[in-house]
Design an enzyme around this catalytic site. Structure first.
Site, PDB file in Angstrom:
ATOM      1  N   ASP A   1      -3.507  14.294  20.864  1.00 15.91           N
ATOM      2  CA  ASP A   1      -2.208  14.094  19.973  1.00 15.91           C
ATOM      3  C   ASP A   1      -2.352  14.731  18.647  1.00 15.91           C
ATOM      4  O   ASP A   1      -1.364  14.692  17.847  1.00 15.91           O
ATOM      5  CB  ASP A   1      -1.762  12.722  19.875  1.00 15.91           C
ATOM      6  CG  ASP A   1      -1.212  12.328  21.436  1.00 15.91           C
ATOM      7  OD1 ASP A   1      -1.035  13.267  22.106  1.00 15.91           O
ATOM      8  OD2 ASP A   1      -1.013  11.116  21.360  1.00 15.91           O
TER       9      ASP A   1
ATOM     10  N   TYR B   1      -4.740   4.675   9.437  1.00 11.21           N
ATOM     11  CA  TYR B   1      -4.409   5.539  10.549  1.00 11.21           C
ATOM     12  C   TYR B   1      -5.967   5.897  11.106  1.00 11.21           C
ATOM     13  O   TYR B   1      -5.929   5.838  12.388  1.00 11.21           O
ATOM     14  CB  TYR B   1      -3.672   6.687  10.334  1.00 11.21           C
ATOM     15  CG  TYR B   1      -3.216   7.290  11.486  1.00 11.21           C
ATOM     16  CD1 TYR B   1      -3.003   6.713  12.940  1.00 11.21           C
ATOM     17  CD2 TYR B   1      -2.223   8.403  11.385  1.00 11.21           C
ATOM     18  CE1 TYR B   1      -2.671   7.201  13.805  1.00 11.21           C
ATOM     19  CE2 TYR B   1      -1.831   9.076  12.471  1.00 11.21           C
ATOM     20  CZ  TYR B   1      -2.037   8.382  13.468  1.00 11.21           C
ATOM     21  OH  TYR B   1      -1.273   9.072  14.939  1.00 11.21           O
ATOM     22  N   ASN B   2      -6.887   6.261  10.548  1.00  8.33           N
ATOM     23  CA  ASN B   2      -8.170   6.583  11.146  1.00  8.33           C
ATOM     24  C   ASN B   2      -8.700   5.508  11.797  1.00  8.33           C
ATOM     25  O   ASN B   2      -9.063   5.637  12.939  1.00  8.33           O
ATOM     26  CB  ASN B   2      -9.026   6.941   9.769  1.00  8.33           C
ATOM     27  CG  ASN B   2     -10.532   7.042  10.370  1.00  8.33           C
ATOM     28  OD1 ASN B   2     -10.813   8.022  10.575  1.00  8.33           O
ATOM     29  ND2 ASN B   2     -11.447   6.170  10.106  1.00  8.33           N
TER      30      ASN B   2
ATOM     31  N   THR C   1      -9.706   2.763   6.625  1.00  9.39           N
ATOM     32  CA  THR C   1      -8.932   1.213   7.502  1.00  9.39           C
ATOM     33  C   THR C   1      -7.741   1.565   7.798  1.00  9.39           C
ATOM     34  O   THR C   1      -7.070   0.634   8.517  1.00  9.39           O
ATOM     35  CB  THR C   1      -9.224   0.168   6.361  1.00  9.39           C
ATOM     36  OG1 THR C   1      -8.663   0.636   5.187  1.00  9.39           O
ATOM     37  CG2 THR C   1     -10.718   0.195   5.958  1.00  9.39           C
TER      38      THR C   1
ATOM     39  N   ASN D   1      -5.454   8.401   1.026  1.00 11.89           N
ATOM     40  CA  ASN D   1      -5.668   7.873   2.364  1.00 11.89           C
ATOM     41  C   ASN D   1      -6.206   8.879   3.204  1.00 11.89           C
ATOM     42  O   ASN D   1      -7.433   8.825   3.753  1.00 11.89           O
ATOM     43  CB  ASN D   1      -4.707   6.933   2.812  1.00 11.89           C
ATOM     44  CG  ASN D   1      -4.962   5.454   2.430  1.00 11.89           C
ATOM     45  OD1 ASN D   1      -5.709   4.961   1.658  1.00 11.89           O
ATOM     46  ND2 ASN D   1      -4.148   4.556   2.917  1.00 11.89           N
TER      47      ASN D   1
ATOM     48  N   ASP E   1       0.724  -1.291   0.114  1.00 12.05           N
ATOM     49  CA  ASP E   1      -0.027   0.019   0.101  1.00 12.05           C
ATOM     50  C   ASP E   1       0.776   1.204   0.108  1.00 12.05           C
ATOM     51  O   ASP E   1       0.546   2.140  -0.684  1.00 12.05           O
ATOM     52  CB  ASP E   1      -0.773   0.026   1.189  1.00 12.05           C
ATOM     53  CG  ASP E   1      -1.984  -1.002   0.930  1.00 12.05           C
ATOM     54  OD1 ASP E   1      -2.238  -1.229  -0.151  1.00 12.05           O
ATOM     55  OD2 ASP E   1      -2.680  -1.228   2.151  1.00 12.05           O
TER      56      ASP E   1
END
Length: 255
Positions: free
Chosen positions: A148, A161-162, A159, A118, A46
């Protein structure tokens, strides 16, 4: 590795730092001529796909062949002979996915511009938490969020870091922009999804004491004190007939 043809941007993009990508390429070439395809094969993971889109833009139609780990943006390439047969028969569908556009600035006034398939996020770069103001379509969602950072993602990127930050993984074909705080302390702001025409503005309240960086698809743009994010253009990704977005979401993310 790339092949260029007059009048079109047709290439084979192979991750030079991924030995498995070379193995997959060699195996596929025993069964099919990848250079003759009217798409741009991308062999790697990816991260390599995102790097290729950042480098080559939205003109090519990218067809990813997974030689990495998760491979959410890619096609599975086993068994090789069946994948090669589908490629030779051109049995794929092309899907259009929106990219995020960020227009921001650093504390010294330097403009920051970026696109992302992304996600785009701002995150603290010091030992102190960030203090952020978030506006959505001109409405203040939170005056002062102690956290943070904040992730803004497409449905395709939800799908990544979110999801890791606590956001909901979404079917990649659903429209919307995902906004997810990273480790929120005060208030306990939850992740939310807003319409695709929304505009999100993130402002650092005390950037000199609590510095942030802006990151798009894993690429850091350095220090930032403000970011305005919205959907922009589209990227075209090709998926073989065997590919099923729902099955992929369940198998690779929900399990």
């Amino acid at each position: 590795l790339s092949h260029n043809f007059i009048g079109a941007l047709l290439m084979i993009l192979l991750d030079p730092n991924n030995p498995r990508a070379g193995e997959v390429y060699s195996s596929l070439c025993e069964h099919a001529d990848l250079s003759a395809l009217p798409v741009t094969p991308v062999l790697g993971g990816d991260g390599w796909m995102l790097n290729c889109i950042r480098t080559h833009g939205t003109e090519p139609i990218y067809l990813g062949l997974n030689a990495g780990h998760l491979g959410f943006l890619m096609n599975e390439c086993e068994p090789i002979s069946e994948v090669a047969a589908e490629l030779a028969a051109r049995k794929w569908s092309v899907h259009r996915f929106p990219r995020l556009r960020m227009e921001g600035r650093s504390s010294d006034g330097t403009e920051i511009k970026a696109r992302a398939v992304n996600d785009i996020y701002v995150a603290r770069t010091s030992g102190q938490s960030a203090n952020l103001r978030i506006e959505i379509d001109g409405v203040t969602a939170v005056d002062r969020l102690v956290c943070d950072g904040v992730v803004v993602a497409t449905s395709l990127g939800s799908t990544g870091y979110n999801c890791s930050a606590g956001g909901t993984p979404c079917h990649p074909l659903l429209p919307g922009i995902h906004i997810t705080p990273i480790s929120p302390h005060t208030p306990r702001l939850r992740s939310l999804i807003v319409p695709p025409d929304s505009v999100i503005r993130i402002e650092a309240l005390t950037p000199e004491r609590r510095p942030l960086q802006a990151v798009s698809d894993g690429f850091s743009h350095g220090e930032a004190c403000e970011a305005v994010i919205r959907l922009a253009d589209e990227v075209r990704l090709a998926f073989l007939e065997r590919h099923n977005f729902t099955e992929m979401l369940v198998r690779k993310i929900l399990r």
